[in-house]
Write a protein that holds these residues in place. Structure first.
Motif, PDB file in Angstrom:
ATOM      1  N   LEU A 160       0.850  -1.180   0.000  1.00 13.04           N
ATOM      2  CA  LEU A 160       0.000   0.000   0.000  1.00 13.04           C
ATOM      3  C   LEU A 160       0.889   1.234   0.000  1.00 13.04           C
ATOM      4  N   GLU A 161       0.738   2.065  -1.026  1.00 17.19           N
ATOM      5  CA  GLU A 161       1.519   3.293  -1.093  1.00 17.19           C
ATOM      6  C   GLU A 161       0.590   4.467  -0.808  1.00 17.19           C
ATOM      7  N   ILE A 162       1.060   5.417  -0.010  1.00 18.14           N
ATOM      8  CA  ILE A 162       0.235   6.580   0.266  1.00 18.14           C
ATOM      9  C   ILE A 162       1.062   7.856   0.138  1.00 18.14           C
ATOM     10  N   THR A 163       0.356   8.933  -0.081  1.00 23.06           N
ATOM     11  CA  THR A 163       0.997  10.243  -0.053  1.00 23.06           C
ATOM     12  C   THR A 163      -0.105  11.283   0.137  1.00 23.06           C
ATOM     13  N   SER A 164       0.302  12.551   0.177  1.00 17.88           N
ATOM     14  CA  SER A 164      -0.684  13.632   0.220  1.00 17.88           C
ATOM     15  C   SER A 164      -0.429  14.576  -0.941  1.00 17.88           C
ATOM     16  N   ASP A 205       8.171   9.407 -13.956  1.00 16.63           N
ATOM     17  CA  ASP A 205       8.707   8.864 -15.210  1.00 16.63           C
ATOM     18  C   ASP A 205       9.504   7.589 -14.957  1.00 16.63           C
ATOM     19  N   LYS A 206       9.331   6.611 -15.866  1.00 13.14           N
ATOM     20  CA  LYS A 206      10.000   5.321 -15.657  1.00 13.14           C
ATOM     21  C   LYS A 206      11.448   5.319 -16.146  1.00 13.14           C
ATOM     22  N   ARG A 207      11.791   6.246 -17.026  1.00 11.83           N
ATOM     23  CA  ARG A 207      13.131   6.213 -17.613  1.00 11.83           C
ATOM     24  C   ARG A 207      14.188   6.609 -16.579  1.00 11.83           C
ATOM     25  N   PRO A 208      15.231   5.810 -16.437  1.00 10.79           N
ATOM     26  CA  PRO A 208      16.272   6.061 -15.424  1.00 10.79           C
ATOM     27  C   PRO A 208      16.899   7.447 -15.582  1.00 10.79           C
ATOM     28  N   GLU A 209      17.142   7.876 -16.831  1.00 11.14           N
ATOM     29  CA  GLU A 209      17.801   9.171 -17.028  1.00 11.14           C
ATOM     30  C   GLU A 209      16.915  10.318 -16.532  1.00 11.14           C
ATOM     31  N   VAL A 210      15.587  10.136 -16.722  1.00 12.12           N
ATOM     32  CA  VAL A 210      14.675  11.176 -16.241  1.00 12.12           C
ATOM     33  C   VAL A 210      14.566  11.126 -14.718  1.00 12.12           C
ATOM     34  N   GLU A 248       5.313   5.192   2.193  1.00 11.51           N
ATOM     35  CA  GLU A 248       5.049   6.498   1.604  1.00 11.51           C
ATOM     36  C   GLU A 248       5.705   6.579   0.234  1.00 11.51           C
ATOM     37  N   ASN A 249       4.951   7.063  -0.733  1.00 10.06           N
ATOM     38  CA  ASN A 249       5.498   7.279  -2.069  1.00 10.06           C
ATOM     39  C   ASN A 249       5.167   8.701  -2.494  1.00 10.06           C
ATOM     40  N   PRO A 250       6.051   9.640  -2.207  1.00 10.31           N
ATOM     41  CA  PRO A 250       5.768  11.048  -2.491  1.00 10.31           C
ATOM     42  C   PRO A 250       5.708  11.360  -3.980  1.00 10.31           C
ATOM     43  N   ARG A 251       6.055  10.383  -4.817  1.00  6.42           N
ATOM     44  CA  ARG A 251       6.008  10.605  -6.271  1.00  6.42           C
ATOM     45  C   ARG A 251       4.817   9.930  -6.920  1.00  6.42           C
ATOM     46  N   MET A 252       3.903   9.454  -6.108  1.00  8.53           N
ATOM     47  CA  MET A 252       2.743   8.771  -6.671  1.00  8.53           C
ATOM     48  C   MET A 252       1.904   9.732  -7.503  1.00  8.53           C
ATOM     49  N   VAL A 253       1.378   9.207  -8.611  1.00 12.98           N
ATOM     50  CA  VAL A 253       0.550  10.007  -9.496  1.00 12.98           C
ATOM     51  C   VAL A 253      -0.816   9.351  -9.626  1.00 12.98           C
ATOM     52  N   TYR A 258      -9.558  15.228  -9.381  1.00 15.97           N
ATOM     53  CA  TYR A 258     -10.284  15.684  -8.195  1.00 15.97           C
ATOM     54  C   TYR A 258      -9.623  15.372  -6.863  1.00 15.97           C
ATOM     55  N   TYR A 259      -8.542  14.617  -6.871  1.00 13.53           N
ATOM     56  CA  TYR A 259      -7.949  14.218  -5.592  1.00 13.53           C
ATOM     57  C   TYR A 259      -7.297  15.376  -4.834  1.00 13.53           C
ATOM     58  N   THR A 260      -7.486  15.365  -3.523  1.00 16.22           N
ATOM     59  CA  THR A 260      -6.838  16.323  -2.628  1.00 16.22           C
ATOM     60  C   THR A 260      -6.323  15.545  -1.419  1.00 16.22           C
ATOM     61  N   LYS A 261      -5.344  16.128  -0.752  1.00 17.26           N
ATOM     62  CA  LYS A 261      -4.809  15.506   0.462  1.00 17.26           C
ATOM     63  C   LYS A 261      -4.437  14.034   0.224  1.00 17.26           C
ATOM     64  N   THR A 262      -5.018  13.151   1.012  1.00 20.55           N
ATOM     65  CA  THR A 262      -4.615  11.740   0.972  1.00 20.55           C
ATOM     66  C   THR A 262      -4.901  11.077  -0.373  1.00 20.55           C
ATOM     67  N   THR A 263      -3.884  10.445  -0.936  1.00 27.02           N
ATOM     68  CA  THR A 263      -4.131   9.529  -2.047  1.00 27.02           C
ATOM     69  C   THR A 263      -3.346   8.260  -1.772  1.00 27.02           C
ATOM     70  N   PHE A 264      -3.827   7.165  -2.353  1.00 28.24           N
ATOM     71  CA  PHE A 264      -3.180   5.875  -2.074  1.00 28.24           C
ATOM     72  C   PHE A 264      -3.364   4.931  -3.239  1.00 28.24           C
ATOM     73  N   GLU A 265      -2.528   3.927  -3.254  1.00 25.62           N
ATOM     74  CA  GLU A 265      -2.606   2.939  -4.326  1.00 25.62           C
ATOM     75  C   GLU A 265      -2.130   1.591  -3.791  1.00 25.62           C
ATOM     76  N   PHE A 266      -2.846   0.549  -4.184  1.00 26.48           N
ATOM     77  CA  PHE A 266      -2.408  -0.811  -3.873  1.00 26.48           C
ATOM     78  C   PHE A 266      -1.634  -1.325  -5.079  1.00 26.48           C
ATOM     79  N   VAL A 267      -0.396  -1.694  -4.866  1.00 29.07           N
ATOM     80  CA  VAL A 267       0.478  -2.060  -5.974  1.00 29.07           C
ATOM     81  C   VAL A 267       0.900  -3.524  -5.853  1.00 29.07           C
ATOM     82  N   HIS A 268       0.734  -4.257  -6.948  1.00 32.58           N
ATOM     83  CA  HIS A 268       1.117  -5.669  -6.967  1.00 32.58           C
ATOM     84  C   HIS A 268       2.138  -5.884  -8.069  1.00 32.58           C
TER      85      HIS A 268
END
Length: 360
Positions: A160-164, A205-210, A248-253, A258-268
């Motif tokens: 579970l990844e979360i951020t604000s 971004d997924k690219r290592p250079e970026v 915590e994943n501060p780079r989550m997109v 419409y999202y504000t404050k808390t956002t989260f994602e379940f990642v498999h």
RNA sequence: GUGGGUGUAGCUCAGCUGGCAGAGCACUGGGUUGUGAUCCCAGGUGUCGCGGGUUCAAGUCCCGUCACUCACCCCA
């Protein structure tokens, strides 16, 4: 010969049994948490999604199945669930009763994307929405319900990844800060345009250079206003209290505006490139934006198709037996044979006999 | 939209450097058997994705095209 439209899955036995199992397990978690079921239309006024989800999102700008009905009204097959739930809440004045309003839904959603493993043009979600309470405890509750659904399925290989994402007070200033930072980087043209439209996406971004270029970029979580910071800290504290593990994943997109404050994602990680099996967050301005009261909300959408893939990948699905009993004829049945047995049962079929019966 | 991979029996797939289309499962019929289980015998299993080209000869080589698929993108 006909085939199903591109990118649309058929679930047939035996997989369809597993699909039902996954969906009912996820909806059961919502029921157990006291959420009430809403059955909503699969299509809505196009403007509802345009205004709710956000004109600049990919979902609205290029992924919607829209058409004109016979009255020349623009109709769209729903690409997500929250906007429709908000519409129903406002239309039926559910927000004028006791708060929070707690609802869940399950059904098909549609996005015209290029199909891929775990990404379909018609897909299935189970979602919940809790409307009308600002308390971070509600954020934690919603997240915990989603987590409980996956756990009930037997999944363990997800995180579970979360951020604000901040709110209307602090996000605009941060956004300007980030854009100024990105403008100084040697980015290619598409990425530059992305920085203009949705600067957060560049951080992801997924690219290592970026990734290297943006390693030192300012992060929203470091620029939250006092209110958002306090809210975020409490959400994390409550999750810990509930025993829900998170990172915590501060780079989550997130793909919806419409999202504000808390956002989260379940990642498999067992699914291929499409690793999100569920996600959600708080959406404090949405109700008002759609013409309702100034009420906050928080919710999630869980991907049934992807949860199924995850469960298959982990090998946690039970054996599904279609029938418990097979009837064997000792003589040729002379008409319809149908069992009223309380266990699933295949009676002897008309027109067929065993070699034993035929031979006696 | 852009790349990579794959298209052969109902399904899962073999088919090496061009030389008569194959296996397993499933299916159909028959035999054994107090199961439509197991086992044995027999049998359809086919425009080899489609269209051109090279060749005495193309599933195989070349070009085109379509479909599926994975990935980019995006996201559930």
């Amino acid at each position: 010969m006909f085939s199903a439209p591109k990118g649309v899955p058929d679930y047939i036995p035996p997989t369809s049994a597993a699909f039902l199992h996954v969906r009912s397990t996820l909806t059961r978690a919502a029921e157990l948490a006291g959420y009430g079921y809403v059955e909503l239309p699969v299509f809505e006024d196009t403007a509802l999604f345009a205004r709710g989800v956000g004109e600049s999102t990919d979902v609205v700008s290029k992924e919607m199945y829209s058409f004109l009905d016979r009255g020349d009204r623009s109709i769209t097959l729903r690409p997500e669930g929250t906007a429709g739930v908000m519409r129903a809440v406002i239309e039926h004045s559910l927000d004028r009763g006791s708060l929070p309003v707690k609802l869940f839904y399950a059904g098909q959603f549609f996005r015209a994307e290029a199909p891929q493993a775990g990404r379909y043009r018609q897909f299935h979600q189970v979602g919940i929405e809790a409307i009308g309470i600002d308390d971070p405890a509600l954020d934690a509750e919603v997240i915990a319900v989603g987590d409980a659904g996956f756990r009930a399925l037997g999944l363990t290989g997800y995180r579970l990844e979360i951020t604000s994402l901040g709110d209307a007070n602090c996000r605009p200033a941060y956004r300007a800060l980030l854009q100024a930072f990105l403008a100084k980087l040697p980015l290619d043209e598409p990425t530059r345009q992305r920085a203009e439209l949705n600067p957060l996406r560049v951080l992801d971004d997924k690219r290592p250079e970026v990734r290297e270029l943006v390693a030192e970029a300012p992060l929203m979580v470091d620029h939250l206003c006092d209110d958002c910071r306090a809210h975020y800290e409490l959400v994390k504290a409550y999750l810990t209290e509930l025993g829900v593990k998170f990172v915590e994943n501060p780079r989550m997109v997130r793909g919806l505006d419409y999202y504000t404050k808390t956002t989260f994602e379940f990642v498999h990680d067992g699914l291929g490139a499409q690793s999100g099996i569920g996600g959600g967050g708080r959406y404090d301005g949405l109700m008002a934006q759609l013409g309702g009261q100034e009420l906050s909300g928080v919710g999630y959408g869980l991907g049934v198709d992807r949860a199924l893939l995850a469960a298959q990948a982990e090998g946690v699905l039970p054996e599904f037996s279609r029938v418990d009993v097979i009837g064997v004829p000792l003589a040729r049945p002379r008409g319809p044979v149908w069992s009223r047995s309380p266990v699933s049962c295949v009676p002897p079929a008309c027109g067929r006999t065993s070699s034993t019966a035929a031979g006696r």
